[in-house]
Write an enzyme that holds these catalytic residues in place. Structure first.
Site, PDB file in Angstrom:
ATOM      1  N   ASN A  99      -0.965  -9.344   4.613  1.00 45.47           N
ATOM      2  CA  ASN A  99      -0.846  -7.908   4.863  1.00 45.47           C
ATOM      3  C   ASN A  99      -0.513  -7.191   3.554  1.00 45.47           C
ATOM      4  OD1 ASN A  99      -0.779  -5.486   6.239  1.00 45.47           O
ATOM      5  ND2 ASN A  99       0.807  -6.095   7.688  1.00 45.47           N
ATOM      6  N   HIS A 132      -6.091  -0.968  11.587  1.00 49.36           N
ATOM      7  CA  HIS A 132      -5.473  -1.522  10.379  1.00 49.36           C
ATOM      8  C   HIS A 132      -6.375  -2.638   9.854  1.00 49.36           C
ATOM      9  CE1 HIS A 132      -2.456  -2.392   7.490  1.00 49.36           C
ATOM     10  NE2 HIS A 132      -2.075  -3.544   8.010  1.00 49.36           N
ATOM     11  N   CYS A 173      -5.195   0.495   3.554  1.00 49.96           N
ATOM     12  CA  CYS A 173      -5.239  -0.908   3.966  1.00 49.96           C
ATOM     13  C   CYS A 173      -6.619  -1.509   3.745  1.00 49.96           C
ATOM     14  CB  CYS A 173      -4.858  -1.031   5.443  1.00 49.96           C
ATOM     15  SG  CYS A 173      -6.010  -0.217   6.551  1.00 49.96           S
ATOM     16  N   GLN A 191       0.829  -1.209   0.000  1.00 49.09           N
ATOM     17  CA  GLN A 191       0.000   0.000   0.000  1.00 49.09           C
ATOM     18  C   GLN A 191       0.863   1.259   0.000  1.00 49.09           C
ATOM     19  OE1 GLN A 191      -1.627  -1.041   4.175  1.00 49.09           O
ATOM     20  NE2 GLN A 191      -1.761   1.186   4.171  1.00 49.09           N
TER      21      GLN A 191
END
Ligand SMILES: *[C@@H]1O[C@H](CO)[C@@H](O)[C@H](O)[C@H]1NC(C)=O
Ligand SMILES: *[C@@H]1O[C@H](CO)[C@@H](O)[C@H](O)[C@H]1NC(C)=O
Length: 341
Positions: free
Chosen positions: A305, A284, A147, A141
């Site tokens: 992630n 997040h 996110c 990102q």
């Protein structure tokens, strides 16, 4: 007389020598850390505009290095930390640049809606959606609080693959530019369900290669027909604070989750099952792409992630599962949802 003088003399020498040695070792430390910082800057292509910035970043780097070394030297931990590309940032700065989930407490008071996996039985002991070809490569990102878009898109990619047999890498940028509501603000944070809503409304989402990621807020051009490579028809929320419900959902498809990614343990995580201290203030978003039990017998969620491949286990984290708190470790069970392809 001569003897006492001699003793005094040696004592004096001794003290001086010790002081000198520790001063030397402090200087050596600084030199070693400065050299490590310099190498790290080259490795990550970092430069600082001013001497002040250089001094400040060096101090942060040094603090982080100490934290990481102390942690790893403690032993008896289920996970490890390493000096990664985020090593010159304080945790506060890190979260500002690299997270981006906006939590609206009012949202949690909504009545639970349909949860199609409610009555599922015979849930497998472990699953890894990567092995089933339902997970694209790790993305990054960069310094944009998007996110939420990455979390949602990874779940959509999984749902589309399971439904159609085709794994497509889909566009986070389209979501950043187009899924704008009073709760979703592109690089300033947003909400996965808003991303799903947008894709339903737009009747599709583009391939990554057609609508490329810029890590900046841009003008929405998602209406074009070429920007509808994959479709979803809706989404559902997993009943909150319920790791068993999350397990049922994750056994069927990748699931978007929010969590509390604050803390240096998260920032510098490099492998193992993360069970470090964290709160449950969601800031997040990531995607659960599996679960299992480690060789040491620790149950974990496998999380994808969006911080690049050099973070964690090639971009992934294993995070403790079936914990004492209903909210899950770091609040992972507080707000999961998944799209319907
Ligand atoms: C390691 O941690 C476990 C569980 O947290 C604890 O039971 C054990 O006593 C610890 N061992 C050492 C050597 O600190
Ligand atoms: C699960 O089973 C209960 C009881 O039979 C039923 O009322 C409920 O509608 C079922 N849920 C789903 C999602 O099918």
């Amino acid at each position: 007389m001569a003897l006492t003088l001699k003793i005094k003399f040696f004592t004096f020498m001794f003290i001086v020598c010790v002081d000198l040695a520790s001063a030397m070792s402090r200087m050596l430390d600084e030199t070693i850390v400065a050299e490590r910082h310099r190498q790290w800057m080259v490795q990550h292509g970092r430069s600082y505009a001013t001497q002040e910035e250089q001094t400040m970043r060096f101090q942060t780097f040094k603090n982080n290095l100490e934290f990481i070394d102390n942690f790893n030297n403690m032993g008896n931990q289920t996970y490890k930390l390493s000096v990664n590309e985020f090593a010159d940032l304080t945790n506060e700065e890190f979260l500002t640049y690299y997270a981006g989930y906006t939590f609206y407490p009012s949202e949690t008071s909504l009545k639970p809606k349909r949860f199609r996996y409610e009555n599922l039985t015979n849930v497998p002991e472990s699953i890894d959606w990567r092995k089933k070809g339902a997970v694209t490569g790790i993305k990054n990102q960069a310094s944009c609080g998007s996110c939420w878009a990455f979390s949602a898109i990874a779940a959509v990619e999984g749902a589309v693959k399971i439904k159609t047999g085709q794994l497509l890498s889909l566009s986070e940028q389209q979501v950043v530019d187009c899924a704008r509501t009073k709760r979703s603000h592109g690089c300033d944070g947003g909400y996965m369900d808003e991303a799903f809503n947008y894709i339903v409304r737009n009747q599709g989402i583009a391939k990554e290669s057609k609508y490329r990621y810029t890590a900046k807020d841009g003008k929405c051009s998602g209406q074009k027909e070429t920007f509808r490579a994959a479709q979803i028809v809706g989404y559902e929320d997993v009943p909150k604070d319920n790791e068993e419900a999350l397990l049922k959902a994750a056994s069927q498809q990748p699931v978007s989750v929010a969590l509390d990614g604050a803390g240096y343990g998260f920032q510098f995580y490099s492998g193992g099952v993360f069970g470090g201290a964290c709160r449950t203030r969601l800031n997040h978003a990531v995607t659960v792409v599996g679960y299992g039990t480690s060789e040491d017998g620790i149950k974990y969620w496998l999380v994808k992630n969006s911080w690049g491949k050099s973070w964690g286990e090639n971009g992934y984290m294993r995070i403790k599962r079936d914990v004492h708190s209903k909210k899950g470790h770091c609040g992972i069970a507080k707000k999961p949802s998944y799209p319907l392809a």
